[in-house]
Design an enzyme around this catalytic site. Structure first.
Site, PDB file in Angstrom:
ATOM      1  N   GLU A 128      -7.265   2.132   6.163  1.00 45.26           N
ATOM      2  CA  GLU A 128      -6.624   0.932   5.647  1.00 45.26           C
ATOM      3  C   GLU A 128      -5.734   0.374   6.744  1.00 45.26           C
ATOM      4  OE1 GLU A 128      -4.741   1.437   1.881  1.00 45.26           O
ATOM      5  OE2 GLU A 128      -6.558   2.141   0.886  1.00 45.26           O
ATOM      6  N   HIS A 285       1.383  -8.255  -0.764  1.00 42.75           N
ATOM      7  CA  HIS A 285       0.039  -7.800  -0.389  1.00 42.75           C
ATOM      8  C   HIS A 285      -0.774  -9.003   0.064  1.00 42.75           C
ATOM      9  CE1 HIS A 285      -3.840  -5.851  -0.398  1.00 42.75           C
ATOM     10  NE2 HIS A 285      -3.246  -4.693  -0.607  1.00 42.75           N
ATOM     11  N   ARG A 334       0.384  -4.666   6.851  1.00 41.60           N
ATOM     12  CA  ARG A 334       0.325  -5.701   5.821  1.00 41.60           C
ATOM     13  C   ARG A 334       1.195  -6.908   6.115  1.00 41.60           C
ATOM     14  NH1 ARG A 334       0.300  -1.913   0.359  1.00 41.60           N
ATOM     15  NH2 ARG A 334      -1.871  -1.262   0.554  1.00 41.60           N
ATOM     16  N   HIS A 395       4.061  -7.328  -4.150  1.00 38.22           N
ATOM     17  CA  HIS A 395       3.308  -6.100  -4.378  1.00 38.22           C
ATOM     18  C   HIS A 395       4.173  -4.848  -4.457  1.00 38.22           C
ATOM     19  CE1 HIS A 395      -0.027  -3.323  -4.301  1.00 38.22           C
ATOM     20  NE2 HIS A 395       0.309  -2.821  -3.132  1.00 38.22           N
ATOM     21  N   ARG A 430       6.047  -1.075   4.239  1.00 40.23           N
ATOM     22  CA  ARG A 430       5.340   0.160   3.902  1.00 40.23           C
ATOM     23  C   ARG A 430       3.949   0.195   4.522  1.00 40.23           C
ATOM     24  NH1 ARG A 430       1.682   1.601  -0.008  1.00 40.23           N
ATOM     25  NH2 ARG A 430       1.924  -0.282  -1.262  1.00 40.23           N
TER      26      ARG A 430
END
Length: 624
Positions: A128, A285, A334, A395, A430
């Site tokens: 990811e 997100h 992100r 998110h 994060r």
């Protein structure tokens, strides 16, 4: 710790039960903490806002990150986490996460969680955003959270008996909880020994922390829903409370969070005198299914794992705009991808971008991402044959209630883990799939600390006596319809793109809501009728005020905090944390730490001298 004396306006508890520890929340963090506390012989009560399996964990699609693959190491995982955190991660906290993480995942598997396996055996791992290696374990293709929730809920139910318990009421006779009330009793395990079972109270909104005469935790008050009345308020008396209430995504109009994510844990902690940190770092997100410019409430997530398997971000002309912006392109952290999408949208005057994974083919979509495929098709989009419209949405809260490496907050006996906590792991942004791992690792550390510091040997060996409520008026409540107003204020003023002007407007409007409620209470004693909707709206206003205050103060762009008027990262002035607490007069006390090191919390024993309050710079602010 400053005792605020602030509590929500609510009826006095009509029933109470004792316990060694009460865990508030039923996601991966809460249920793991409860299971480990029960295994240590602690009488444990789990309080959850909906059903046990209705928390945010079950919505997690991508997976759980840990150095489990061949050639991967905790050190590599640490490096990726520090890079994503943009200079504000606490390295000790991250090192704990990545070194204890692999074994924590193995214990989760032992608990019953079933992860997808590769054809040749072993876990099937994927990548990811922000990860340089395949280290994401997943289940059911894109239903990892649902599988983890299933396994933990089953284990919790097995640790107690599925029967209703009587709640002790005022004046002798017991009073039973209504729908979703207390469940379970002490359960006996093999070998003749006795272990405290896990009791669960479902459909219950936690209200406020109880404390004893010395300021130590003494339990919580809560409202059990489903009884058909507004006064279903009771209390769990316990010397240890674990907040695992999840996030606060509902403070924005569009979010991936479920409707129950209203910041209840952060608001409770602030009223109790605890400190929160880094609340300005809300992760948006980058790839949330775009349902229209006026869409509000919970929005379907398109997992980062889709990009991890090779999907491309493109504009309406099919151009891959993330290429050249970062070495990892679509798999950048992100915050970078979200900013890339927003920039392209602004350049082209577009409402969304596209995620193109048509090259996967139907078989891969159906096998690897069945949940996302179904969600897209439910909204009239077939990712097998067309690109998926996506845009960023709120998110995850990277900040929260400030804790140390054992989950201890600045209030003795109050712990926090999962999204409600700020352990220092996430910094300013994060890393993908670190959230489930953080919940596991820090929940286990909390349970070990509670067990190690338990006083006495018998059941409820040190259940403290809560201090009686002060006679003055409680915190005024907002009318339920204020929720929508708060969400729109926050989306317009403190969303993905922020500026001094937008934040000032948001602060002014939030302050007006706050002042109007205070004035109504002071002038004529009026406040909204106590109830779940009013309590949630009041909690949302509390966390919104803190978030905006911190975002106004941080005059730079870092991680998922994007200031249009301060587009550069400023390590000289702002490589430090913002810490906020609530004063007794309901104003905000805001300070910054002197360095990027995550500050320690107060000693759990008020007379201890081995830990001290972190130093820092107090920032003079008007009430915000």
């Amino acid at each position: 710790m400053t005792r605020t004396g602030i509590r929500l306006h609510a009826p006095a508890p009509g029933w109470s039960i004792p316990a060694d520890v009460v865990v508030v929340g039923s996601g991966v963090a809460g249920l793991t903490a409860a299971l480990r506390c029960e295994a240590a012989g602690l009488d444990t009560v789990v309080v959850t806002k909906a059903r046990l399996d209705d928390g945010s964990t079950r919505w997690a699609q991508g997976g759980i990150a840990a150095a489990l693959g061949e050639g991967d190491t905790p050190e590599q995982h640490l490096d990726d986490t520090l890079v994503a955190g943009a200079g504000l991660c606490d390295e000790e906290a991250v090192r704990i996460l990545v070194t204890e993480g692999p074994d924590a995942v193995r214990r989760l598997i032992d608990t019953g969680a079933r992860f997808d396996e590769a054809a040749g055996g072993g876990l099937e791992l994927t990548r990811e955003g922000g990860h340089h290696r395949r280290r994401i374990a997943h289940a059911g293709g894109d239903a990892t959270g649902a599988e983890i929730s299933r396994a933990l809920v089953a284990a919790v139910r097995a640790a107690g008996r599925d029967e209703r318990g009587a709640l002790s009421g005022k004046g002798g006779g017991g009073r039973r909880a209504g729908a979703g009330g207390e469940r379970g009793a002490l359960s006996h395990k093999g070998g003749g020994g006795r272990r405290a079972g896990i009791r669960t109270i479902e459909n219950a909104l936690v209200l406020d922390l109880l404390t004893d005469a010395d300021g130590r935790t003494a339990g919580v008050t809560l409202h059990v829903m489903g009884e058909g009345r507004h006064d279903g308020v009771g209390a769990v008396h316990a010397p240890a409370v674990v907040l695992a209430t999840g996030g606060m995504g509902q403070v924005f109009s569009a979010t991936t969070n479920p409707a129950v994510s209203t910041g209840d844990g952060v608001a409770l902690a602030l009223r109790a005198g605890a400190e929160v940190s880094d609340l300005e770092f809300v992760q948006f997100h980058p790839t949330v299914l775009f349902l229209g410019p006026d869409a509000e409430g919970q929005q379907p997530l398109v997992s980062e794992a889709v990009r991890g398997e090779g999907a491309h971000l493109v504009d309406a002309d099919g151009v891959r705009f993330m290429q050249g912006q970062h070495e990892l392109a679509e798999l950048a952290p992100r915050d970078i991808v979200a900013k890339g999408i927003m920039r392209r949208m602004r350049e082209q005057g577009a409402e969304h971008m596209y995620l193109d994974a048509r090259h996967f083919g139907a078989a891969m979509w159906e096998h690897r991402f069945p949940t996302i495929l179904a969600a897209c098709r439910a909204h009239g989009i077939d990712p097998v044959t067309e690109p998926v419209p996506v845009a960023p949405a709120a998110h995850y809260a990277s900040g929260g209630v400030r804790t140390d490496s054992h989950g201890r907050t600045t209030v003795p006996g109050l712990y926090a883990c999962g999204e409600v906590a700020c352990t220092g792991v996430h910094g300013a942004n994060r890393l993908a799939s670190n959230s489930l791992l953080e919940g596991l690792v820090y929940a286990e550390r909390i349970a070990a600390d509670i067990a190690a510091n338990r006083t006495g040997n018998g059941p409820h060996a040190r259940v403290p006596e809560p201090v009686e409520r002060p006679g003055g008026p409680a915190h005024p409540l907002l009318a339920p319809e204020a929720r929508l107003t708060i969400q729109r204020i926050m989306t317009r003023g403190a969303g993905v793109l922020r500026s001094a002007d937008s934040l000032a407007r948001a602060a002014d409007r939030l302050e007006q809501l706050h002042a109007d409620a205070l004035d109504a209470l002071a002038e004529n004693g009026k406040t909204a009728e106590p109830g779940v909707d009013a309590w949630e709206a009041t909690n949302l206003l509390c966390v919104a005020r803190v978030l905006v205050a911190a975002a106004r103060l941080r005059e730079e762009t870092r991680g998922c905090h994007w200031r249009e008027d301060r587009p550069d990262r400023d390590d000289t002035a702002w490589r430090r944390h913002i810490v906020v607490s609530l004063n007794p007069d309901r104003t905000l006390a805001v300070r910054t730490t002197d360095t990027a090191d995550f500050p320690p919390t107060l000693p759990q024993d008020p007379g201890a001298s081995d830990r001290a309050r972190a130093g820092g710079t107090t920032v003079p602010l008007q009430e915000q």
